[in-house]
Design a protein around this motif. Structure first.
Motif, mmCIF file in Angstrom:
data_model
loop_
_atom_site.group_PDB
_atom_site.id
_atom_site.type_symbol
_atom_site.label_atom_id
_atom_site.label_comp_id
_atom_site.label_asym_id
_atom_site.label_seq_id
_atom_site.Cartn_x
_atom_site.Cartn_y
_atom_site.Cartn_z
ATOM 1 N N THR A 137 0.811 -1.220 0.000
ATOM 2 C CA THR A 137 0.000 0.000 0.000
ATOM 3 C C THR A 137 0.842 1.266 0.000
ATOM 4 O OG1 THR A 137 -0.113 -0.078 2.400
ATOM 5 C CG2 THR A 137 -1.895 -1.144 1.191
ATOM 6 N N THR A 138 2.112 1.170 0.452
ATOM 7 C CA THR A 138 2.976 2.348 0.485
ATOM 8 C C THR A 138 4.275 2.047 -0.241
ATOM 9 O OG1 THR A 138 4.028 1.730 2.569
ATOM 10 C CG2 THR A 138 2.020 3.070 2.708
ATOM 11 N N VAL A 139 5.034 3.072 -0.512
ATOM 12 C CA VAL A 139 6.316 2.918 -1.201
ATOM 13 C C VAL A 139 7.281 2.101 -0.353
ATOM 14 C CG1 VAL A 139 8.313 4.171 -2.094
ATOM 15 C CG2 VAL A 139 6.022 5.052 -2.506
ATOM 16 N N LYS A 168 7.881 9.730 -2.201
ATOM 17 C CA LYS A 168 8.394 9.562 -0.861
ATOM 18 C C LYS A 168 7.960 8.217 -0.279
ATOM 19 C CE LYS A 168 10.252 13.602 -0.791
ATOM 20 N NZ LYS A 168 11.722 13.749 -0.802
ATOM 21 N N LEU A 169 8.665 7.794 0.814
ATOM 22 C CA LEU A 169 8.422 6.464 1.381
ATOM 23 C C LEU A 169 6.992 6.301 1.884
ATOM 24 C CD1 LEU A 169 11.760 5.927 3.324
ATOM 25 C CD2 LEU A 169 11.014 4.785 1.234
ATOM 26 N N GLY A 170 6.414 7.330 2.450
ATOM 27 C CA GLY A 170 5.072 7.204 3.010
ATOM 28 C C GLY A 170 3.972 7.377 1.998
ATOM 29 N N HIS A 171 4.299 7.544 0.727
ATOM 30 C CA HIS A 171 3.286 7.781 -0.308
ATOM 31 C C HIS A 171 2.538 6.489 -0.613
ATOM 32 C CE1 HIS A 171 1.699 8.643 -4.334
ATOM 33 N NE2 HIS A 171 1.630 9.898 -3.885
ATOM 34 N N ARG A 172 1.227 6.586 -0.760
ATOM 35 C CA ARG A 172 0.407 5.420 -1.079
ATOM 36 C C ARG A 172 0.530 5.129 -2.572
ATOM 37 N NH1 ARG A 172 -3.031 3.824 2.835
ATOM 38 N NH2 ARG A 172 -4.268 2.651 1.308
ATOM 39 N N ALA A 211 6.467 -1.538 -0.615
ATOM 40 C CA ALA A 211 6.822 -2.074 -1.945
ATOM 41 C C ALA A 211 8.314 -2.335 -2.040
ATOM 42 C CB ALA A 211 6.382 -1.089 -3.017
ATOM 43 N N LEU A 212 9.154 -1.445 -1.470
ATOM 44 C CA LEU A 212 10.605 -1.658 -1.514
ATOM 45 C C LEU A 212 11.017 -2.831 -0.637
ATOM 46 C CD1 LEU A 212 11.881 2.044 -1.377
ATOM 47 C CD2 LEU A 212 11.717 0.542 -3.376
ATOM 48 N N GLU A 213 10.352 -3.009 0.531
ATOM 49 C CA GLU A 213 10.664 -4.152 1.385
ATOM 50 C C GLU A 213 10.272 -5.458 0.711
ATOM 51 O OE1 GLU A 213 8.631 -3.326 4.973
ATOM 52 O OE2 GLU A 213 10.103 -1.821 5.681
#
Length: 542
Positions: free
Chosen positions: A17-19, A39-43, A22-24
């Protein structure tokens, strides 16, 4: 969802659901300097694109060369155009501490942190010959000699062409002049004959008085020779005798009264030395030492015998003496106790007939509250440069009986006083003085007529009083608006009046009510516009 990182692009279906999630899920680790878009917290949703930019910051030291400079010196012992290296230049080295920022392996930014010279460069010195070769010098000498010979020949030829006709004309003139001077007509007679020279010529038998009279175009002289050349002494116009100065006065030719002797440079310095007065900048003391200048000031002021003139800062009395010659009475206001006490004595010395028409008031013109005696009708003054505008405005308000005047002020101040709306120097002095009178420039005055000479030029400002504008508010209220408008030049009226109106919207409402654009500037508005703004300000703000 598309993830671009480390030069690879991965397209996959990830239930994140967030950046950050997705990276994890993609097992992508991040360093502290890496940049992630978004940004990391972007949906995120399907179809979104995530870009990871790897940032590396490297600090390293590098050495760079320093070019040497070249100095050329002229050498008179070398032939012209020859160049010889006296000292060979050497490059230097400089150590640079550099920080390099790389984004995905490409250099994004390079910053030099420090510079240090390890080896200074050695300047190369070259000698440039300036000696003219012997052959060239000989050619130059021959050319100069040929030019001088040609010039001398041309001059001699031109002189010969002019001398021959002149000699012929002179010979003819002598022959034609023999019938005037008799057989011995070759006697040279000057046009203006002195008595002794004329007597010597008349000893010649061939020269007669009638010959001299004919040559000088006078009446025939009598046998008894007059002392004045060819004329009787009683027939010559008598020279007018010079009148000696009496008690500091001089008599104008053809006039029946005595006029004051005005102060010159020597008189001003003598009076200052006698009184131990040293002109000071604190009081703006610059004394006029030219009599023609004070006559011009009095003449330009338009004062007459019926005027009672108020003079501020009379100093040693240069302008006072010129005014006493023209007006009915002079009231002089002087702040310096020494000068105020000495002014009546100066007038007694230089103009004793007018001493009873001078009143001296020892006071500060900025703080004086009333003028004793009959109210003055004109103001003529050499105002101190540092307080000229405040003094002029104070006296215009204090003495309404003064209907016109002329003041000598600094040239820049004169331009501000007489400036019209829209000009470069238009401002507070222009508007406040316009409340009382119409002002105009009446001429410039050089700094050389003052002692000591100021560092600026001066100018005359003539003014004529007029009725103030019709307003429902006081003069102080209008002046407050003027001060606010010009507190910071080039500001719009909306911004300039926000302080006294309470806010910028309130200032805009005041200007709209006065019929003035909020974007207008004070430099473009005349006095009636400021009166309207003051009236609208009272109505809007209460």
């Amino acid at each position: 969802m598309t993830i671009k990182a480390d030069g690879k692009t991965d397209k996959s279906q990830i239930a994140a659901t967030t950046v950050r999630e997705a990276l994890e899920d993609s097992a992508i680790t991040l360093d502290k300097d890496d940049e992630i878009t978004p940004k990391l917290g972007h949906r995120v949703e399907d179809g979104d694109r995530i870009v990871v930019t790897r940032i590396k910051v490297i600090e390293k030291a590098t050495t760079v060369p320093i070019d040497f400079s070249t100095t050329v010196r002229e050498d008179s012992s070398m032939d012209k155009g020859d160049v010889e290296v006296v000292r060979t230049g050497k490059e230097g080295t400089r150590k640079l501490q550099v920080r390099v920022v790389r984004a995905d392996g490409k250099v994004r930014k390079r910053t030099v942190l420090s510079r240090k010279v390890l080896v200074a460069p050695v300047t190369q010195i070259e000698a440039l010959g300036t000696k003219t070769p012997a052959a060239a010098a000989a050619d130059a000498f021959a050319l100069a000699f040929a030019f001088a010979f040609a010039f001398a020949f041309a001059f001699a030829f031109a002189f010969a062409l002019l001398a021959v006709p002149f000699a012929f004309w002179w010979r003819v003139r002598l022959l034609l002049g023999q019938h005037r001077l008799g057989p011995a007509g070759r006697v040279r007679v000057r046009r203006q004959l002195g008595d002794q020279h004329r007597q010597r010529l008349l000893r010649w038998a061939a020269v007669q008085p009638r010959h001299l009279a004919r040559l000088r175009r006078h009446r025939p002289a009598e046998r008894q020779q007059p002392r004045d050349a060819d004329r009787r002494r009683h027939q010559a116009p008598r020279r007018q005798r010079r009148l000696r100065r009496l008690a500091g006065m001089c008599r104008v030719a053809g006039a029946a009264h005595l006029t004051p002797r005005l102060l010159g440079a020597a008189d001003v310095r003598e009076l200052a030395a006698r009184l131990s007065v040293t002109p000071t900048k604190k009081r703006g003391q610059n004394f006029v030492i030219d009599a023609n200048t004070v006559r011009r000031i009095v003449r330009s002021s338009g004062v007459g015998p019926d005027d009672i003139v108020l003079e501020v800062g009379p100093g040693l009395g240069s302008l006072t003496l010129a005014l006493l010659e023209r007006v009915g009475r002079v009231v002089a206001v002087e702040v310096d106790a020494t000068l105020a006490a000495a002014l009546p004595d100066t007038v007694h010395e230089f103009a004793p007939e007018h001493a009873d028409r001078l009143d001296v008031v020892h006071a500060d013109a900025l703080r004086i509250h009333s003028i004793p005696g009959v109210p003055p009708t004109a103001l003529v003054a050499n105002l101190p440069y540092n307080i000229s505008v405040p003094v002029l405005l104070h006296l215009m308000e204090l003495v309404p009986s003064v209907r016109h005047g002329l003041v000598l002020v600094q040239s820049e101040v004169a331009a501000r006083l007489a400036a019209p709306p829209g000009s470069r120097v238009y401002g507070v002095p222009s508007l406040k003085s316009a409340w009382y009178a119409d002002l105009r420039l009446a001429g410039k005055v050089s700094r050389s007529v003052f002692w000591p000479a100021p560092n600026v030029d001066s100018a005359l400002v003539s003014w004529t009083r007029r009725d103030p504008p019709v307003a429902t508010v006081s003069r102080d209220a209008v002046f407050a608006v003027i001060d606010a408008a010009f507190a910071q030049r080039r500001k719009t009226m909306r911004a300039a009046l926000s302080g006294i109106a309470g806010s910028a919207p309130a200032a805009e409402a005041v200007l709209v009510a006065a019929g003035i654009s909020p974007q207008a500037r004070g430099e473009s508005l005349g006095l009636p516009a400021f009166v309207s703004v003051a009236e609208a300000l009272r109505e809007v703000t209460g």
